[in-house]
Every structure is written in structure tokens, then in C-alpha cells.
Design a protein around this motif. Sequence first.
Motif, PDB file in Angstrom:
ATOM      1  N   VAL A  42       0.851  -1.244  -0.042  1.00 36.55           N
ATOM      2  CA  VAL A  42      -0.112   0.162   0.049  1.00 36.55           C
ATOM      3  C   VAL A  42       1.184   1.278   0.241  1.00 36.55           C
ATOM      4  CG1 VAL A  42      -1.777   1.261   1.403  1.00 36.55           C
ATOM      5  CG2 VAL A  42      -1.792  -1.106   1.064  1.00 36.55           C
ATOM      6  N   GLU A  43       0.720   2.095  -0.755  1.00 32.60           N
ATOM      7  CA  GLU A  43       1.391   3.481  -0.843  1.00 32.60           C
ATOM      8  C   GLU A  43       1.223   4.185   0.357  1.00 32.60           C
ATOM      9  OE1 GLU A  43       1.870   4.041  -5.616  1.00 32.60           O
ATOM     10  OE2 GLU A  43       0.241   5.476  -4.388  1.00 32.60           O
ATOM     11  N   HIS A  75       4.164   9.635  -1.168  1.00 28.64           N
ATOM     12  CA  HIS A  75       3.705  10.828  -1.799  1.00 28.64           C
ATOM     13  C   HIS A  75       4.497  12.121  -1.653  1.00 28.64           C
ATOM     14  CE1 HIS A  75      -0.390   9.409  -3.569  1.00 28.64           C
ATOM     15  NE2 HIS A  75      -0.277   8.748  -2.322  1.00 28.64           N
ATOM     16  N   GLY A 124      -0.236   6.140  -7.223  1.00 29.33           N
ATOM     17  CA  GLY A 124      -1.989   6.454  -7.170  1.00 29.33           C
ATOM     18  C   GLY A 124      -2.116   7.691  -6.641  1.00 29.33           C
ATOM     19  N   ASP A 125      -3.445   7.716  -6.313  1.00 34.71           N
ATOM     20  CA  ASP A 125      -4.000   9.081  -5.600  1.00 34.71           C
ATOM     21  C   ASP A 125      -4.072   9.023  -4.126  1.00 34.71           C
ATOM     22  OD1 ASP A 125      -5.811  11.204  -4.917  1.00 34.71           O
ATOM     23  OD2 ASP A 125      -7.110  10.709  -6.677  1.00 34.71           O
ATOM     24  N   HIS A 160      -5.957  10.408  -2.193  1.00 28.89           N
ATOM     25  CA  HIS A 160      -7.352  10.130  -1.560  1.00 28.89           C
ATOM     26  C   HIS A 160      -7.437   8.662  -1.316  1.00 28.89           C
ATOM     27  CE1 HIS A 160      -7.906  14.074  -3.854  1.00 28.89           C
ATOM     28  NE2 HIS A 160      -9.124  14.073  -2.932  1.00 28.89           N
ATOM     29  N   ASP A 161      -6.784   7.787  -1.865  1.00 29.23           N
ATOM     30  CA  ASP A 161      -6.885   6.458  -1.616  1.00 29.23           C
ATOM     31  C   ASP A 161      -6.555   6.095  -0.290  1.00 29.23           C
ATOM     32  OD1 ASP A 161      -8.070   5.996  -4.097  1.00 29.23           O
ATOM     33  OD2 ASP A 161      -6.156   5.255  -4.986  1.00 29.23           O
ATOM     34  N   LEU A 162      -5.792   6.924   0.518  1.00 25.93           N
ATOM     35  CA  LEU A 162      -5.006   6.596   1.719  1.00 25.93           C
ATOM     36  C   LEU A 162      -5.943   6.835   2.812  1.00 25.93           C
ATOM     37  CD1 LEU A 162      -1.438   7.755   1.428  1.00 25.93           C
ATOM     38  CD2 LEU A 162      -2.166   5.551   0.761  1.00 25.93           C
ATOM     39  N   VAL A 216      -9.279   7.269   5.333  1.00 32.25           N
ATOM     40  CA  VAL A 216     -10.432   6.580   5.921  1.00 32.25           C
ATOM     41  C   VAL A 216     -11.499   7.583   6.554  1.00 32.25           C
ATOM     42  CG1 VAL A 216      -9.270   4.190   6.286  1.00 32.25           C
ATOM     43  CG2 VAL A 216      -9.071   6.056   7.999  1.00 32.25           C
ATOM     44  N   HIS A 220     -12.334  12.701   8.391  1.00 26.66           N
ATOM     45  CA  HIS A 220     -11.260  11.866   7.808  1.00 26.66           C
ATOM     46  C   HIS A 220      -9.971  11.827   8.241  1.00 26.66           C
ATOM     47  CE1 HIS A 220     -13.912  12.144   3.929  1.00 26.66           C
ATOM     48  NE2 HIS A 220     -14.682  11.560   4.747  1.00 26.66           N
TER      49      HIS A 220
END
Length: 386
Positions: A176-177, A182, A189-190, A192-194, A196, A208
Motif C-alpha cells: 500500500v502506498e 507521496h 496512485g491518488d 485520496h486512496d489513503l 479513511v 477523515h
Amino acid sequence: MFGHMSIPSPRGEREKLITALTPQLRRHLKIRAFEHGMDIQDATEHAIKAWYEADGLPEVKTDGAKTWGTFLPAGEPDNFKAVCAERGVTYVQGLAQALSLWLDNHPSPTAPLVSQPVVRVIVANQKGGVGKTFISSGIAQALAEAGHRVLIVDYDPQGHLTAELGFEDLMYEDDVETLLMHMEGSAKGDIHDLLVALDQDRFGERLHLLPASDDAFLRDVSLSKVSFSEAALERALEPLEADYDVIIIDGPPSLGLNMDTALYYVRRREGELADRSGVITPVWANKASHRAFRLLRKQMDDLCSKGRIQVDYLGLVINAYDSRRGKLVKENKDQWEKSSSPGVLAVIGDLKEGREASDGEIPLLEYAPESEHAQAMRDLAKELAV
């Protein structure tokens, strides 16, 4: 209390007026000045000038006033002092009357007059165990509860915030990045995907978390190889900023490059009003916290000097205070409360609810919404001009 000192300024020679102000009046001034596109210093100067021309003003309640300072044109502190003496009022009462008059004459506009960047706050102290995670999480929860869109970033390699909110498993996921990737520019990837979301109804899907990751301990070493590393966090978080009203950084207990990137991120940006983004420091009423604060202040001053930037100190929070611990504890608390730059935003007692919420991995405002701890967080959240 009253005093002044001279400094050169782009506005001309200015002297510091040191007096006292109630937290409520200070908060209203901060918000209203922001709404009118002014900084607090200019609003206060205009308020005092208008007060000179007014008479027959009612007495303003000043119970609970705390030390507060602002810079006025050279000679104005002495002039203000003289007028207060003529009118037979204390400096605290004179300032309260002036600011109350200004607030009455400058109601909230129906629409904001200036567009401002997202509010960015780091809760920072290089000393561990003083409540950074407790304060940053609590303020974020209170802001989300009040209707704001909030991102809280677990920037502490130890990951206490991530664990205490029930997401510890995310710190150790493979393939997982991470935030560090970043920041380095190696992520594909983006970001935003990190993220929760905290799913409690009271936060309305507005709160979040960007969790910690197990590579965060490498951040200082990795960032030393990155070009213009101070801006690495800003480059990473920039794609998220349009989605939030406030971004809160739970800072690391260290003073390395890791801290520099976070301090740089909360600097005052071009066109941004003073005391909007910046640093909140939790402290204890002991000597060790005073020493740690001096070290953090030195790092901030060095970064500002070398980077030619301005980082605003939003205030101190005296945490886990218990007067029963003796005379030295009270003396240290009194010493903190004499500070006007930064001033003390709140004194939070050593109460059980925060520890219980942490141990149960439940957000404080969900675990004990009516507690004194929860109300303290709501009061702190109101300090931010969002």
C-alpha cells in the motif's frame, strides 16, 4: 497589566500593548476581523481610535480575562493608557469597550469578503506524552461535529492517533502506498486512496483520517534526499485541500526535518490572514514543558528566518492540569498564563474520559459527548477562524 516595546514594521514603528482580554471577546474579534478581510492588529487599532471618539459606553464584563498583546503605532500604547486614566477605567476595561464597540459597528457580512486557503494547524511539541494526539483528535472531532469538513493527519511515526481511532491495522498493510511515498514523489496512485472516514453519525462523514504508516520512522532520512524537502508535505497534501475546511496535523515528538516540513506546511501563505493557520502547543505545568517549548520555538524561528516565511503561533493548551499536585504545578501554570505570545487557549483538567476513550479506541466526543473533556474540545475548536 500594561507594557510596551518597540519594533520596526512594514507599517512603520510600532509598540506592543500588553493587557488582557476575555477568551470570548478574543474569539469574536478573530472571527469578525477575518470576515472583514482584516488582521487582528489592524482591527484593534481601528477599534481603539473609534473608542477615543465615543463616550458614555457601558461597562463590559471582563471576568476571566487572560494576558493578551498586540502592536500599535508608536506612541499609541501611552496614549491609550492616558485616555484610560482620564476615563477612570482599567486598561482591560478600556480595551474591552473598544473591541465591543468595533464588533457592534462591524457586523458579520452576509458573504465572506475574501477567499482564504484551507485552515492548516499542527499540534506540536517535541516533548512526548503531553497530549498532542488527545488535543489534535479532540479539536478535529469538535470541528466535524459542528459541520466542518476535517482531515486529520497522523504525522507521528508512533501512530498513536491511528491506533486510538481504531485503525491500527492500516499501519502495517503490505503493498500500500504511504504518505512518505507521496512526499518523496515515488507514489503512483491518488493520495485520496489513503484516507479513511470515521463513521459515527455525529461527524456526518465529514471527519477523515490519513493514517500513520510503518515507514514513517524513515521520514527524516528519506526527506534529506528530496529536493526542497521543506515543501514535501505541502506537495503531498495539496490534492486534498479543496475537499476540506480544516487540515490538522498530529505532530511528531521530534525536532528534525520531519517537523520542518509540517511547520512549513502551516506557514502563513500569501494573502492569508494572520493567526488563521499555525501551531497549537499542548504543555504540562512543569519545567520540562517550558524547556521543550523553548526548543520548538527556536526551531520555528530558525525555519522562519532561513525560509523567509511566517508561522503563526495560535496558542498553548495546558493539559492534564491538577492543582492538587502542589505549589510548583500551580506556579508553572501561572507562568504559562503570563505568556501573551503565544497566549493560553485553554486549561484542561486531568480527567478520566480522555484516557478511557483512548483505551477503548472510541472518539472522545462519541464516548463521552457531555463530559468536561468534550466541551473543552468544542471550546478549542471555536478558536479556529474557519
